[in-house]
Every structure is written in C-alpha cells, then in structure tokens.
Design an enzyme around this catalytic site. Structure first.
Site, PDB file in Angstrom:
ATOM      1  N   ARG A 119       7.306 -26.488 -27.952  1.00  0.00           N
ATOM      2  CA  ARG A 119       7.384 -24.853 -28.361  1.00  0.00           C
ATOM      3  C   ARG A 119       9.035 -24.976 -29.356  1.00  0.00           C
ATOM      4  O   ARG A 119       9.300 -26.413 -29.984  1.00  0.00           O
ATOM      5  CB  ARG A 119       8.125 -23.468 -26.926  1.00  0.00           C
ATOM      6  N   ASP A 153      13.843  -8.195 -20.685  1.00  0.00           N
ATOM      7  CA  ASP A 153      13.432  -7.709 -19.735  1.00  0.00           C
ATOM      8  C   ASP A 153      14.283  -7.454 -18.539  1.00  0.00           C
ATOM      9  O   ASP A 153      15.150  -8.065 -17.987  1.00  0.00           O
ATOM     10  CB  ASP A 153      13.017  -8.744 -18.767  1.00  0.00           C
ATOM     11  N   ASP A 176      20.091  -7.726 -22.982  1.00  0.00           N
ATOM     12  CA  ASP A 176      18.956  -8.529 -22.123  1.00  0.00           C
ATOM     13  C   ASP A 176      17.834  -7.465 -22.359  1.00  0.00           C
ATOM     14  O   ASP A 176      17.641  -6.202 -22.816  1.00  0.00           O
ATOM     15  CB  ASP A 176      19.080  -8.711 -20.995  1.00  0.00           C
ATOM     16  N   THR A 202      32.670 -13.022 -23.628  1.00  0.00           N
ATOM     17  CA  THR A 202      31.687 -11.237 -22.847  1.00  0.00           C
ATOM     18  C   THR A 202      32.733 -10.512 -22.055  1.00  0.00           C
ATOM     19  O   THR A 202      33.560 -11.560 -21.734  1.00  0.00           O
ATOM     20  CB  THR A 202      30.822 -11.182 -23.690  1.00  0.00           C
ATOM     21  N   PHE A 215      26.750 -13.808 -19.652  1.00  0.00           N
ATOM     22  CA  PHE A 215      27.491 -12.817 -18.684  1.00  0.00           C
ATOM     23  C   PHE A 215      28.971 -13.277 -18.862  1.00  0.00           C
ATOM     24  O   PHE A 215      29.738 -13.340 -18.460  1.00  0.00           O
ATOM     25  CB  PHE A 215      26.728 -12.529 -17.218  1.00  0.00           C
TER      26      PHE A 215
HETATM   27 MG   LIG Z   1      16.093  -9.941 -17.812  1.00  0.00          MG
END
Ligand SMILES: [Mg+2]
Length: 280
Positions: A158, A49, A47, A260, A255
C-alpha cells in the site's frame, strides 16, 4: 479643585466611552462587510470515522453544513487513516476544496485549499533496496512457515504500509476464521513480528496486529501526528477531535501530542456540541 477633578473625570469617561463605541462600531461594520472574523492561529482538526461520520458511513448534510459554519470562525482540517477516495465518499467529492486542510492516510497525502502540499510513500521513504530486502525476507519466512493452509497475496503493498498475511489475503471467509482461531493458539503473527522486529530493527518500523489474518508494517511516527508538520508552524492553537483517543486507538498519539489540545468525542453529535461550546 473639586470642580476640576470632577470635570477631568467626566471628560475622561466620555473619551473612553467614545473610543469603545467607535471600536465596537468598526467591528460591527467589519463583520457586516466581511462576515464573522476568522480567529488567527487557531485550527480545529477532526478525525473522520466516529467523529464526523458514523464509522465507515457518510456524514449527514447537517454535519457538513455545520463544518462550513465553523470554517467561518476557525481554520478547519480533517485527518483520516483512509485514502482520499474513501474520505471523499464520506465527506463529499469536493472534500479537498471544502476544508482548509485535508490529510488522507494520516497526512501522507496532504492538501491545503485544494492543492497537494505533501505526498509521502513507503517506497520513497525506505527506498527500493531496503523495501526489497524486507519483502524477500518476509516471503521466505512465510514459505518456511508450516500452517494448515495457505492461499495467495501474502504481502499487500500500500502507499504508506505493507500488509502481511501468513495465510494470504485471498482466503475465504471460513478460512479466515479458522486461521484466526489457529493463530490464537500458535501465535503465528506475534512470533513473525518478533522475528521481523529484530531482523529489521535499523529500519524503525512499527508493527500493528489487527483484524483476523494479517498485520501492518509502517515507519514509526506515521500515525496521525504525521500531519502536524503541515500546521504546527502556522497555528499556535491546534485543537484535535477524535473518538479513539485511548491507548491503542488510532487517535491516541495525536491526542496525547504536546502540540495539540486533545478532545475526546463519543459521536458526530458530540463533536458538534463540543465545537459549538468552544468556538461559536
Ligand atoms: Mg475515529
């Protein structure tokens, strides 16, 4: 008899040692010639941020250097919710070449070794007819809505989502705060989402109320798990690192995915620490 047995033992031990030594020598020469050998079938996905950078800020030079070192050992990919322009501001303007995979907008835009390998949009996914039907209905609903004030830009279109705002996105800061308070009492957004959810149940859309004045609408599954389709065949071990892995957080689905191996991190420093332990 005892002598023969001892000789066989000495010969076989010497042979094993020679084979081991030769193997080690080959590995040593190979690593001098080619650098560290990259682990096949293993990818580390990050990820952006809060995981590689402080929220919405740029990555430190040390972090960028670390990722390049890591890339010598395993395949490295990044997956962020922002668009490529924003991710490139945070990770450097050559981002699509600096990592093996770059998934912007959760993978709606996918790059592998600098080449575009996937590009999905709401427009392509829904088609103009369904999109128009949804937008028309939403605008009618907002037109009939009796709330204290209205401004402009009620729907922002968007690449991967619609952002719907009953008051309109170009309200002032004060008006935004007033609407948030009003919404807490009158549930303008939750009621609207309920109506849209029923009316357009056949479109399999997800509605996410966030921020003060709007909610997002996007197809189910267009969270970070969207990017897994580009790596799941090639990699048998997909490590994911993210900071918002709790329920409701934007890293939760990937997650939790059984495709994964999920790792929760608390900061970019923690990401480095965990990766060093795991891979280096
Ligand atoms: Mg993040």
């Amino acid at each position: 008899m005892e002598g023969i047995r001892r000789r066989v033992f000495v010969y076989s031990t010497t042979f094993t040692l020679c084979v081991a030594f030769a193997g080690e020598e080959i590995r040593r020469v190979k690593s001098i010639e080619m650098g560290p050998v990259k682990k096949e079938g293993v990818i580390a996905l990050f990820d952006v941020d809060g995981t590689l950078t402080p929220a919405r800020k740029e990555a430190t030079p040390e972090m960028l250097q670390f990722l390049q070192e890591l890339r010598q050992v395993v395949t490295v990919g990044v997956v962020g919710g922002s668009d490529l322009a924003k991710i490139s501001e945070q990770l450097g303007k050559n981002t699509i070449y600096d990592y093996d995979y770059v998934f912007s907008e959760n993978g709606l835009v996918a790059h592998k070794n600098g080449t575009l390998i996937g590009n999905q949009s709401l427009k392509t996914y829904l088609g103009e007819e369904k999109l128009k039907e949804f937008i028309n209905f939403t605008l009618h609903y907002i037109a009939d809505l009796d709330i204290p004030i209205k401004r402009g830009t009620f729907i922002e279109f968007r690449e991967g989502m619609l952002n719907v705002s009953p008051i309109g996105r170009n309200c002032s800061y004060e008006e935004r705060c007033e609407f948030e308070k009003y919404d807490k009492v009158h549930n303008v957004r939750p009621k609207m989402v309920q109506v849209l959810r029923e009316k357009f149940s056949h479109l399999n859309l997800t509605y996410s109320i966030g921020g003060q004045i709007s909610f997002d609408v996007f197809p189910q599954g267009w969270d970070k798990t969207f990017c897994l389709q580009f790596v799941e065949k090639e990699f048998s071990e997909i490590h994911f690192f993210g900071d918002k892995t709790y329920k409701g957080g934007n890293d939760h689905e990937i997650f939790e995915s059984e495709k994964t191996i999920g790792h929760t991190v608390t900061s970019p420093e923690d990401t480095r620490r965990q990766c060093t332990e795991l891979f280096l």
